[in-house]
Design a protein around this motif. Structure first.
Motif, mmCIF file in Angstrom:
data_model
loop_
_atom_site.group_PDB
_atom_site.id
_atom_site.type_symbol
_atom_site.label_atom_id
_atom_site.label_comp_id
_atom_site.label_asym_id
_atom_site.label_seq_id
_atom_site.Cartn_x
_atom_site.Cartn_y
_atom_site.Cartn_z
ATOM 1 N N ILE A 51 0.811 -1.216 0.000
ATOM 2 C CA ILE A 51 0.000 0.000 0.000
ATOM 3 C C ILE A 51 0.845 1.267 0.000
ATOM 4 N N ILE A 52 1.805 1.374 0.907
ATOM 5 C CA ILE A 52 2.597 2.606 1.009
ATOM 6 C C ILE A 52 3.460 2.840 -0.228
ATOM 7 N N PRO A 53 4.214 1.846 -0.746
ATOM 8 C CA PRO A 53 4.989 2.096 -1.972
ATOM 9 C C PRO A 53 4.117 2.534 -3.143
ATOM 10 N N ALA A 54 2.958 1.886 -3.318
ATOM 11 C CA ALA A 54 2.072 2.253 -4.421
ATOM 12 C C ALA A 54 1.495 3.651 -4.211
ATOM 13 N N ALA A 55 1.167 3.992 -2.986
ATOM 14 C CA ALA A 55 0.592 5.308 -2.689
ATOM 15 C C ALA A 55 1.564 6.425 -3.037
ATOM 16 N N PHE A 56 2.793 6.314 -2.607
ATOM 17 C CA PHE A 56 3.768 7.371 -2.868
ATOM 18 C C PHE A 56 4.234 7.377 -4.324
ATOM 19 N N HIS A 57 3.985 6.300 -5.043
ATOM 20 C CA HIS A 57 4.342 6.259 -6.465
ATOM 21 C C HIS A 57 3.283 6.954 -7.323
ATOM 22 N N PHE A 58 2.001 6.785 -6.980
ATOM 23 C CA PHE A 58 0.923 7.283 -7.820
ATOM 24 C C PHE A 58 0.281 8.574 -7.312
ATOM 25 N N TYR A 59 0.456 8.907 -6.029
ATOM 26 C CA TYR A 59 -0.275 10.022 -5.459
ATOM 27 C C TYR A 59 0.663 11.082 -4.882
ATOM 28 N N ASN A 60 0.066 12.220 -4.502
ATOM 29 C CA ASN A 60 0.810 13.370 -4.007
ATOM 30 C C ASN A 60 1.363 13.083 -2.616
ATOM 31 N N SER A 61 2.688 13.187 -2.474
ATOM 32 C CA SER A 61 3.339 12.836 -1.209
ATOM 33 C C SER A 61 2.906 13.747 -0.067
ATOM 34 N N ALA A 62 2.805 15.060 -0.363
ATOM 35 C CA ALA A 62 2.404 16.004 0.679
ATOM 36 C C ALA A 62 0.980 15.722 1.147
ATOM 37 N N SER A 118 -5.704 -2.989 -9.679
ATOM 38 C CA SER A 118 -4.543 -3.519 -8.960
ATOM 39 C C SER A 118 -4.350 -2.824 -7.621
ATOM 40 N N PHE A 119 -4.513 -1.500 -7.592
ATOM 41 C CA PHE A 119 -4.334 -0.778 -6.339
ATOM 42 C C PHE A 119 -5.519 -0.996 -5.414
ATOM 43 N N ALA A 120 -6.721 -1.044 -6.003
ATOM 44 C CA ALA A 120 -7.916 -1.279 -5.184
ATOM 45 C C ALA A 120 -7.844 -2.627 -4.491
ATOM 46 N N LEU A 121 -7.254 -3.628 -5.150
ATOM 47 C CA LEU A 121 -7.141 -4.950 -4.548
ATOM 48 C C LEU A 121 -6.310 -4.908 -3.277
ATOM 49 N N SER A 122 -5.178 -4.189 -3.301
ATOM 50 C CA SER A 122 -4.306 -4.124 -2.127
ATOM 51 C C SER A 122 -4.992 -3.456 -0.949
ATOM 52 N N ILE A 123 -5.580 -2.282 -1.200
ATOM 53 C CA ILE A 123 -6.164 -1.542 -0.077
ATOM 54 C C ILE A 123 -7.464 -2.192 0.384
ATOM 55 N N ASN A 176 -10.272 15.380 -6.795
ATOM 56 C CA ASN A 176 -9.008 15.579 -7.506
ATOM 57 C C ASN A 176 -7.897 14.777 -6.834
ATOM 58 N N MET A 177 -6.712 14.830 -7.462
ATOM 59 C CA MET A 177 -5.600 14.011 -6.988
ATOM 60 C C MET A 177 -5.181 14.376 -5.565
ATOM 61 N N LYS A 178 -5.218 15.651 -5.228
ATOM 62 C CA LYS A 178 -4.826 16.057 -3.877
ATOM 63 C C LYS A 178 -5.794 15.510 -2.833
ATOM 64 N N ALA A 179 -7.090 15.600 -3.138
ATOM 65 C CA ALA A 179 -8.089 15.093 -2.196
ATOM 66 C C ALA A 179 -7.959 13.592 -2.031
ATOM 67 N N GLN A 180 -7.730 12.875 -3.135
ATOM 68 C CA GLN A 180 -7.551 11.430 -3.045
ATOM 69 C C GLN A 180 -6.305 11.083 -2.240
ATOM 70 N N SER A 181 -5.252 11.905 -2.405
ATOM 71 C CA SER A 181 -4.021 11.658 -1.656
ATOM 72 C C SER A 181 -4.252 11.812 -0.160
ATOM 73 N N VAL A 182 -5.016 12.842 0.218
ATOM 74 C CA VAL A 182 -5.314 13.062 1.636
ATOM 75 C C VAL A 182 -6.138 11.901 2.189
ATOM 76 N N LEU A 183 -7.166 11.472 1.438
ATOM 77 C CA LEU A 183 -7.987 10.352 1.881
ATOM 78 C C LEU A 183 -7.160 9.083 2.018
ATOM 79 N N LEU A 184 -6.279 8.870 1.061
ATOM 80 C CA LEU A 184 -5.427 7.688 1.118
ATOM 81 C C LEU A 184 -4.506 7.752 2.325
ATOM 82 N N GLY A 185 -3.974 8.949 2.600
ATOM 83 C CA GLY A 185 -3.127 9.123 3.779
ATOM 84 C C GLY A 185 -3.886 8.842 5.066
#
Length: 230
Positions: A51-62, A118-123, A176-185
């Protein structure tokens, strides 16, 4: 995967935890510690390997970092509400409410990620597995307090409906990508902190160090097998 299907899968997973809790209550009265440590190790491995490697690869780190901070603050508030009472046992109703709230950001995130199979399966897998020990915990409290099992069944139904409903919302609301990144975080923070704090650190003084390491390492190795297979 549909929201109703995932809700049914969650219902199945919490019932697995319930069956384990019932067996432990009848036969192995102290095995719940080993189960918690095993699940904690597995979830830590799943986060670290997938989960974490895929998250930081596809989404906004901040955004992910900010979401993790939100998840941490949220968990502090939930823990404070759970432990504010002077009673030795946490209220089963407060725990249930906390789990309902805890499910919301995870469900929204999964709803937004359903298009990425693929990402949905992991999370999704991590979330479903995360609810096995939660089903175990709720059932253990119901058994210990002599609560009626119909209440436990309604709790599981409600949790599944809540899970499906917010997956559906997340799948139909454009973020948007930022909102998804926050939710994922937020989801990463909640899974990681709950796994480490509630399943591992909470039991660190209950069992000998060798036993603790064995259970946690076994859980982590299971996640390695999962990572290699899937």
């Amino acid at each position: 995967m549909s929201a109703l299907f995932l809700g049914g899968f969650l219902f199945f997973s919490v019932n697995i935890g319930a069956v384990i809790a019932w067996l432990v209550a009848k036969i192995f009265h102290r095995s719940d510690v080993g189960l918690a440590l095993l699940c904690g190790g597995f979830l830590v491995g799943l986060l670290a390997l997938d989960i974490i490697p895929a998250a930081f690869h596809f989404y906004n780190s901040a955004g992910i970092a900010f979401g993790i901070l939100i998840g941490y603050m949220f968990l502090l508030l939930v823990n404070k509400s759970l432990h504010s009472s002077n009673q030795h046992k946490s209220s089963v109703y407060l725990l249930t409410i906390a789990l309902f709230i805890h499910t919301i950001p995870l469900s929204l995130t999964i709803g937004n990620l359903l298009g990425n199979s693929s990402f949905a399966l992991s999370i999704t897998t991590s979330t479903i597995l995360h609810h096995i020990p939660e089903g175990f915990a709720i059932t253990s409290i119901f058994i210990a307090q002599g609560q009626k099992m119909i209440g436990l069944f309604l709790c599981f139904i409600g949790l599944s409906i809540c899970f499906s409903f917010f997956i559906w919302i997340g799948n139909h609301i454009h973020l948007n990508m930022k909102a998804q990144s926050v939710l994922l975080g937020i989801s990463i923070g909640l899974i990681a902190l709950t796994s480490v704090k509630e399943f591992i650190l909470h039991n660190i003084r209950v069992v000998p160090t060798r036993t603790l390491v064995t259970f946690v390492l076994t859980g982590y190795l299971l996640s390695v097998v999962f990572h290699m297979v899937f």
